[in-house]
Design an enzyme around this catalytic site. Structure first.
Site, short mmCIF file in Angstrom:
data_model
loop_
_atom_site.label_atom_id
_atom_site.label_comp_id
_atom_site.label_asym_id
_atom_site.label_seq_id
_atom_site.Cartn_x
_atom_site.Cartn_y
_atom_site.Cartn_z
N ASN A 53 0.79 -1.04 0.13
CA ASN A 53 0.11 0.14 0.21
C ASN A 53 1.03 1.29 -0.03
OD1 ASN A 53 -0.55 2.01 2.45
ND2 ASN A 53 0.47 -0.15 3.20
N ASN A 89 2.70 7.56 14.84
CA ASN A 89 3.35 6.88 13.51
C ASN A 89 4.65 7.50 13.16
OD1 ASN A 89 3.91 5.76 11.29
ND2 ASN A 89 1.84 6.51 10.15
N CYS A 135 6.00 5.25 8.72
CA CYS A 135 5.17 5.09 7.43
C CYS A 135 6.51 5.15 6.48
CB CYS A 135 4.13 6.32 7.12
SG CYS A 135 3.63 5.95 5.37
C1 LIG Z 1 -3.64 0.12 3.63
C2 LIG Z 1 -2.83 0.45 5.00
C3 LIG Z 1 -2.62 1.52 5.51
C4 LIG Z 1 -2.04 1.80 6.60
N1 LIG Z 1 -1.91 3.05 7.16
C5 LIG Z 1 -1.31 3.19 8.12
C6 LIG Z 1 -1.27 4.46 9.06
O1 LIG Z 1 -2.21 5.30 8.50
N2 LIG Z 1 -0.73 4.67 10.02
C7 LIG Z 1 0.24 3.61 10.53
O2 LIG Z 1 0.85 3.70 11.53
N3 LIG Z 1 0.31 2.42 9.87
C8 LIG Z 1 -0.47 2.21 8.65
N4 LIG Z 1 -0.17 1.13 8.34
C9 LIG Z 1 0.43 0.04 8.64
C10 LIG Z 1 -0.32 -1.03 9.61
O3 LIG Z 1 -0.79 -0.37 10.74
C11 LIG Z 1 0.53 -2.27 10.00
O4 LIG Z 1 1.57 -1.55 10.87
C12 LIG Z 1 1.05 -3.02 9.12
O5 LIG Z 1 -0.09 -3.09 8.20
C13 LIG Z 1 1.51 -4.35 9.36
O6 LIG Z 1 0.33 -5.21 9.89
P1 LIG Z 1 -0.36 -6.20 9.26
O7 LIG Z 1 0.41 -7.31 8.52
O8 LIG Z 1 -1.51 -6.93 10.27
O9 LIG Z 1 -1.26 -5.48 8.19
C14 LIG Z 1 -1.10 0.72 6.98
C15 LIG Z 1 -1.19 -0.41 6.40
C16 LIG Z 1 -2.05 -0.58 5.43
C17 LIG Z 1 -2.02 -1.99 4.75
#
Ligand SMILES: Cc1cc2nc3c(=O)[nH]c(=O)nc-3n(C[C@H](O)[C@H](O)[C@H](O)COP(=O)(O)O)c2cc1C
Ligand SMILES: Cc1cc2nc3c(=O)[nH]c(=O)nc-3n(C[C@H](O)[C@H](O)[C@H](O)COP(=O)(O)OP(=O)(O)OC[C@H]3O[C@@H](n4cnc5c(N)ncnc54)[C@H](O)[C@@H]3O)c2cc1C
Ligand SMILES: Cc1cc2nc3c(=O)[nH]c(=O)nc-3n(C[C@H](O)[C@H](O)[C@H](O)COP(=O)(O)OP(=O)(O)OC[C@H]3O[C@@H](n4cnc5c(N)ncnc54)[C@H](O)[C@@H]3O)c2cc1C
Ligand SMILES: Cc1cc2nc3c(=O)[nH]c(=O)nc-3n(C[C@H](O)[C@H](O)[C@H](O)COP(=O)(O)O)c2cc1C
Ligand code: FES
Ligand code: FES
Lengths: 263, 308, 308, 263
Positions: free
Chosen positions: B73, B129, B132
Site C-alpha cells: 500500500n 506513527n 510510514c
Molecule cells: C492500507 C494500509 C494503510 C496503513 N495506514 C497506516 C497508517 O495510517 N498509520 C500507521 O501507523 N500504519 C499504517 N499502516 C500499517 C499498519 O498499521 C501495520 O503496521 C502493517 O499493516 C502491518 O500489520 P499487518 O501485517 O497486520 O497489516 C497501514 C497499512 C496498510 C496495509
C-alpha cells in the site's frame, strides 16, 4: 477461501481486445485476462488499472469464458485515458469486487436504469435467462443517441426479458425519465425492484418506494482501494462499505447516505 | 470445572479485555469507520494516522494484494485532519471501547498539535506513527533516526498526560530508536509498520502503485516483526504491541511469547472471509492454548520465550 | 517463422546463456554439490560463502520452512574453508559452466585471501557476501556501513582481476552502500540477502532456530528485493543480479524490468517438485513473454520499468 | 504440490505421548501432532526437534491415525536429551522427509537389519501386510537384550512376514551377524533385498551383492537441514543428497560413498 479472496485482490494483467464507442456517450471495453480466470456475478465490479494513470471501478457488463466486458462513459482523466487504449495494450484488473446480486429461479425483477447505469444489465440478463427469471428493464437516458442495442452487442437471447426505453429528448422510446415510467408499472408484480443510475435518481427512487421491502439500489461512491481498507467508500450513517458490502443495498440501508450526500 | 484462562491484558497503561486490536490505517477516520471496526470485536480501536490538516493521499492504485500473500500500500496518509477526532472519540465512548488516536506529522509541532486534540477530546491514548515507509517526511525517516524519535516523543509526551505509544518500523537502528522513545517518555511501543517494497506489472512494464513504492504488510513480514519484538523486549522489557502479519491465533501467541502485551491486526482483516467472527475465533483458540499449557492468563506468558 | 527471443545476458562482465543462476548457500562447497547445481540448469553456479578456514556453523535446527511461504535459516556460514575452491572450479570447468565463488570473511584480509584463492584456481568471478544477517561479524554489519563496504570491496578489487560482485542486504543505507561498492571497483551488485527474522514454537515456548535469529528468504521478501533493485538501478544504472523470492518466471521478469541483468534463485529450489526442470520451464515462459511483447532479447527489457 | 512440500518442511508441534526403553539399548517414542496431519511412507524420516538442544533425524517406525512412533538408540547429547522427555512435553517434527520406499503388490522382500536399523521395519511390515508382500527380516544385534518384540509393540498381524533373529552373543536366535546369515539365504527368491544398519555392514553387504540389480541400502549420513539445502548429507562421488533422494539407494549408487567414508 482465503486464497480466493487474495486472488480477487491481486491486480491481474489483461489485454485490451476491443475498446470503442457503442453509443453517443458510452464505450465498450473488452479484455482478456492473461494468466488468471475469475468467477463473476452480476453487480460485481472491477477496479480497472490504467497503468500510471488511475484505477477505475467499473461494473461487469458481460463475461464469457474468455473475456470480460465493461460499458463506460467518459467522465474525467481516468475514463478518458481508458478510452484511448488500443487493442493489444495491457491493463490490470482488481476483482471481482463487491457482492454479487443475482436472481434465484423463476422470479420477476424490475430494473430501473439511468444512463450508463445500464452497464451491469446485460450480464444480469444473461443470468436471468439461465435461471428462468423474468426481467423488465426500464432504461432512461437524456438523449436518445445514448441507447445502444443491448441484445445485439452481447448476443443475448430475446427471451424472458423486456426493455422499455425512455428518453428525455423523446426521440426514441417513451418520453420522460426512467422514474416517470415507474409510476405506471404495478410494482407488486415484482419480487425485486432495483434502480441503478445517478445518485439523485436513486434518492428519488428510494423516497418513492421507501415503504417496501424488496427495493434495492446499486450505488456508486468514491471507491479507491476496492477491498475494504481505505474507507473512502463508506456509507454515511452506516457501518457499511460499498466496496465489500455493496454495490447493491436495500433502500433502507442507504437512504441516510443519499440524503446527506446530495445537498 | 476449570476456570477459563483470562485474556485480559494491559499495555502502556491501557486496560484491555483481550490482546487483539486493529492496526492503524484499516479504516479509522470517521465515526462510521469506528463503528465498523468495533463490530469486528477488537479490544481497542486504533484510528488511521491523523495529521493536523486534511491530507489528500495518493491516487489509486493505493492498495493491492500480492501473490506472496501480502498487501502493498501507498495510501499517503490520506485523512480529513484533526477535526475528525472528536466524532471518532464520541463514537468509541458510545460503544464503550478504548480508542487510540494514531498521530502523524511533518514536524514536531504537528505531532504535538494532533496529540493535544486527541487528549482534549478524551481519547484513551496516542500512537505516534514514526514509521510510514512511503509518506515523504512523515514516516520512516523519523523512526530510522533515534535522535528524531527522541525529540518527537519527548515533545508529545510533554504536552499530553494520556499514554503515548511510539510506533516504529523496521530499520537498522530500531533497537536504539525504541530505547530513545522509552527514554523520551513513551509508555509503550508498537512494532512494526510496513516494509518498503514494490510490485511491477510485467506486461505494461510499469510499477503498479501510483506512488511506485509502498509498504509491505501481512504474513510476509510476520517473522521479521516477531524478531523485532523479541529483540526490543529482551533489551528493555517494555510494553509492546506486536504488529505485522497476524493472521491466525498462533501469530498472536507468537508475538505474546516474544514479548508483546497486545497485538494489532491489519491485513488479515481484509483476507478474512468471516470478518465479524475472526477475532472471536482467535480468542477462543488462545484460551484453549493457555489452558492446554496450564496458564491462568495471557499475561503470564508475555515474553516467556526469552528464557532459552 | 519468428526467431525465438534470446535470453543471453551478461552481468559484471560474465557472459551467461540465460539470466537464472542459483543463490549462494544452496549447496555449494564440494564438487558433488556443483554437479547437482549444474544439473538444475543454472547458467552459472554460485558457491556457498567460503571463508579462509573451515567454519563449523550452528547446530540444527538451521533451516526451517515457515507457514508464510518463506524459509528461515541460520546456517552460520558453515564451510570447509578455501581449500574446497579448487575442486569446485575444476568440476565447473569440466561441466563448462561459469562459477562464482561467494567470499566471506571476518576481516578485510580474509576476504582478500579467499578472493585470491578463487582467482588463482580460475573461478569466473567473486561474489562478496557483505550481508549475512545472522553470522556475527561476517555479514550485515559490513553491508550496513557504506564505509566498510567501500574498504572491503576496494581491498578485494585491488588484488583480483576477475569481476567482483558485492552482495548487499536490506538496510537503511543500501543505496549508499551500493554506490560505495561500485566506487570501490565492484563490477556488479547482488541484491538482496535474507532479512533478519525469527520463529517461535508456541508450545515449547522456545525459538526454533538454535541461533534464535535467522534470515528470511523466499516469496515473502520478493517485493522488498524488487524495490531495492529498482532503487539502486535508478540511481546507478549498475549491473545487478536480483535475488530474493524468485519462485516463478514472472518474478524473474519483474526483477529484470526493475533493472536486474540476471537473477539468483534459492528458496524456490527446495519447494520445487520438479527441481531438474524448473529452470528450463521458467526459461520457456520468459521466451514466450518476450515474444508476446515483441522484444528480441531479454537485455532489451532490463530496467524498462524505470520509464514511468 | 508446492504447498505439500512446504508443509513437510515446517516444524510441526507435537506432544510426547510415550517415551521409554523397549530393549537393552533402544527407546520408543510416541508422539501426536497437535495441529497437522501427515502422510507417511516406509523409510521416510523426520527431523525431531528437541527444543534448544538438537534436531535429530529418525526413521518413522510406525504410524497410526493419531500417532507417530520412533525407535532410537542413545548416541550423544541429542538422543540423550530426547530420552529424558516426559509424556506431555512438546517437541517439533520436520517431515516426512526423504523418499518413501514401499512394496508393490505381491512381492517378496528380504530385509537385513543391524541393531537399531530395525527402526523403520515395523512400519514397512504394516505396509507389506496391506499389499500382500511377503517380507523376511534378518535382524542382527550384538547383545541379545537389544531385541524387542516387533509384532507386540505395534500390534502387527503375524501374517506375511518372518523374523530371523541373529545375535553376536548367541543368547537368542541364530549365532553370528546379520550378514553371516545372508550367505545361507537364496537371494534369488526375492524381488528386493535391502540392508539397513551400521555403515560397515552396509559396505560389506554391497560388496557381497554388488553384481545384482535389486539390492538396496537404507543409508545414514550427516543430516542437518533435511530439506536439500545445507549439503551436509551429500553422497561422495555422486550428486545425490540423502535427505531428498534417499535414505534408500541402490548399492551401485552408494558404493563409492561408503568406500570413501569408511577408512
Ligand atoms: C492500507 C494500509 C494503510 C496503513 N495506514 C497506516 C497508517 O495510517 N498509520 C500507521 O501507523 N500504519 C499504517 N499502516 C500499517 C499498519 O498499521 C501495520 O503496521 C502493517 O499493516 C502491518 O500489520 P499487518 O501485517 O497486520 O497489516 C497501514 C497499512 C496498510 C496495509
Ligand atoms: C461500484 C462502481 C461501479 C461503477 N460502474 C461503472 C460503469 O460500469 N460504467 C461507468 O461508466 N462508470 C461506472 N462507475 C463510475 C466510474 O467509476 C467513474 O465514472 C470513474 O471512476 C471516473 O473516473 P475519471 O478518472 O474518469 O473521473 P474523475 O476525473 O476522477 O472524476 C469524475 C467524476 O467521477 C466520479 N468518480 C471519480 N472517481 C471515482 C471512483 N473511484 N469511484 C466512483 N466515482 C468516481 C466523481 O464523482 C467525479 O466527479 C462505477 C463506480 C462504482 C463505484
Ligand atoms: C535418515 C536417517 C534416519 C535415522 N533413523 C534413526 C532411527 O530410526 N533410530 C536411531 O536411533 N537413529 C537413527 N538415525 C541416526 C540418528 O540420527 C543419530 O543417532 C542421532 O542424530 C545422533 O544424535 P546425538 O545428538 O544423540 O549424537 P551426537 O552426539 O550428535 O553424535 C553421535 C554420533 O551420531 C552420528 N550423528 C550425529 N548427528 C547426526 C545426524 N544429524 N545425522 C546422522 N548421524 C548423526 C554421528 O556419526 C556421531 O558420531 C538416523 C539417521 C538418519 C540420517
Ligand atoms: C539456507 C540458506 C543459506 C544461505 N547461505 C548463504 C551464503 O552462504 N552466502 C550468501 O551470500 N547468501 C546465503 N543465503 C542467502 C541467499 O543466497 C539469498 O540471498 C536469499 O536466500 C534470498 O533468495 P531466495 O529468496 O531465492 O532464497 C542463504 C540462504 C539460505 C536460505
Ligand atoms: S474503496 Fe477502500 S474501503 Fe471501499
Ligand atoms: S541434510 Fe541438508 S542437504 Fe541434506
Amino acid at each position: 477461501m482465503l486464497e480466493s479472496t487474495r486472488l480477487r485482490y491481486i491486480v491481474k494483467p489483461a489485454r485490451v481486445i476491443e475498446n470503442k464507442p457503442i453509443s453517443g456517450s458510452m464505450h465498450i471495453l473488452r479484455i482478456e485476462l492473461i494468466r488468471h480466470s475469475v468467477e463473476v456475478e452480476p453487480f460485481n465490479f472491477f477496479n480497472i488499472w490504467v497503468p500510471r494513470v488511475d484505477e477505475i471501478p467499473l461494473s461487469i457488463a458481460y463475461a464469457d469464458s474468455k473475456s470480460l466486458f465493461f460499458i463506460y462513459r467518459i467522465r474525467g482523466v481516468g475514463t478518458k485515458t481508458l478510452s484511448q487504449l488500443k487493442p493489444g495494450e495491457f491493463i490490470g484488473v482488481k476483482g471481482p469486487l463487491g457482492k454479487g446480486f443475482k436472481p434465484l429461479n423463476n422470479r420477476r425483477w424490475l430494473i430501473v436504469a439511468g444512463g450508463v447505469g445500464i452497464a451491469p444489465v446485460p450480464f444480469l440478463l444473461s443470468f436471468a435467462i439461465k435461471t428462468n427469471t423474468k426481467i423488465d428493464v426500464i432504461w432512461g437516458v437524456k438523449k436518445s443517441d445514448e441507447f445502444f442495442d443491448l441484445s445485439n452487442v452481447f448476443g443475448l437471447k430475446q427471451r424472458g426479458w423486456r426493455l422499455i426505453k425512455v428518453s428525455e429528448d423523446c426521440q426514441d422510446g417513451l418520453c420522460g425519465t426512467a422514474l416517470s415510467v415507474l409510476n405506471s408499472v404495478s410494482i407488486n408484480d415484482y419480487d425485486v425492484v432495483l434502480a441503478i443510475g445517478p445518485q439523485q435518481m436513486l434518492l428519488s427512487f428510494c423516497r418513492m418506494l421507501k415503504d417496501r421491502e424488496n427495493v434495492y439500489v446499486s450505488l456508486e461512491n468514491m471507491v479507491k482501494c476496492g477491498i475494504g481498507v481505505c474507507g473512502s467508500c463508506y456509507l454515511k450513517g452506516s457501518h457499511k462499505l460499498l466496496c465489500i458490502d455493496g454495490p447493491v443495498f436495500k433502500c433502507s440501508e442507504v437512504v441516510d447516505h443519499l440524503e446527506s450526500s446530495i445537498s | 470445572m476449570d476456570q477459563e484462562p483470562s485474556l485480559r491484558t494491559s499495555v502502556a497503561g491501557i486496560e484491555l479485555l483481550h490482546p487483539i486490536m486493529n492496526a492503524s490505517g484499516f479504516l479509522g477516520y470517521s465515526k462510521e469507520h469506528i463503528r465498523r471496526l468495533a463490530s469486528y470485536g477488537f479490544s481497542a480501536i486504533v484510528t488511521k494516522t491523523i495529521t493536523p490538516y486534511p491530507k489528500k493521499g495518493y491516487d489509486p492504485p493505493i492498495i493491492i494484494a500480492l501473490s506472496n500473500g501480502g498487501l502493498l500500500n501507498a495510501v499517503g496518509l490520506e485523512n480529513p485532519g484533526k477535526e475528525c477526532i472528536n466524532e471518532m472519540v464520541e463514537e468509541a465512548k458510545k460503544l464503550g471501547i478504548p480508542i487510540i488516536i494514531s498521530v502523524g506529522g511533518a514536524t514536531e509541532e504537528e505531532f504535538a498539535e494532533v496529540a493535544e486534540e486527541a487528549e482534549l477530546r478524551g481519547a484513551t491514548a496516542i500512537e505516534l506513527n514514526l514509521s510510514c515507509p512511503h509518506a515523504k517526511g512523515y514516516g520512516i525517516e523519523i523512526g530510522m533516526d533515534p535522535q528524531k524519535v527522541f525529540s518527537v516523543v519527548k515533545n508529545v509526551a510533554s504536552v499530553t498526560k494520556i499514554p503515548v505509544i511510539a510506533k516504529l518500523g523496521l530499520s537498522d537502528k530500531v533497537l536504539e530508536s525504541a530505547g530513545k522513545a522509552l527514554e523520551a517518555g513513551a509508555s509503550g511501543l508498537t512494532l512494526i509498520n510496513t516494509i518498503k517494497a514494490m510490485a511491477i506489472d510485467i506486461y505494461s512494464l510499469k510499477p503498479i502503485l501510483t506512488n511506485v513504492f509502498g509498504g509491505l504488510s501481512g504474513p510476509p513480514i510476520h517473522p521479521i516483526a516477531v524478531r523485532v519484538v523479541y529483540e526490543v523486549y529482551r533489551e528493555y522489557k517494555a510494553d509492546i504491541i506486536g504488529c505485522g502479519g497476524v493472521t491466525k491465533w498462533e501469530d498472536v501467541a507468537e508475538f505474546v511469547v516474544a514479548g508483546a502485551r497486545a497485538v494489532e491486526v491489519g491485513t488479515a482483516i481484509i483476507f478474512s472471509t468471516t470478518q465479524h467472527k475472526f477475532v472471536e475465533e482467535m480468542l477462543d483458540s488462545l484460551r484453549n492454548w493457555l489452558k492446554m499449557l496450564g496458564f491462568k492468563g495471557i499475561e503470564e506468558v508475555v515474553g516467556i520465550a526469552q528464557k532459552i
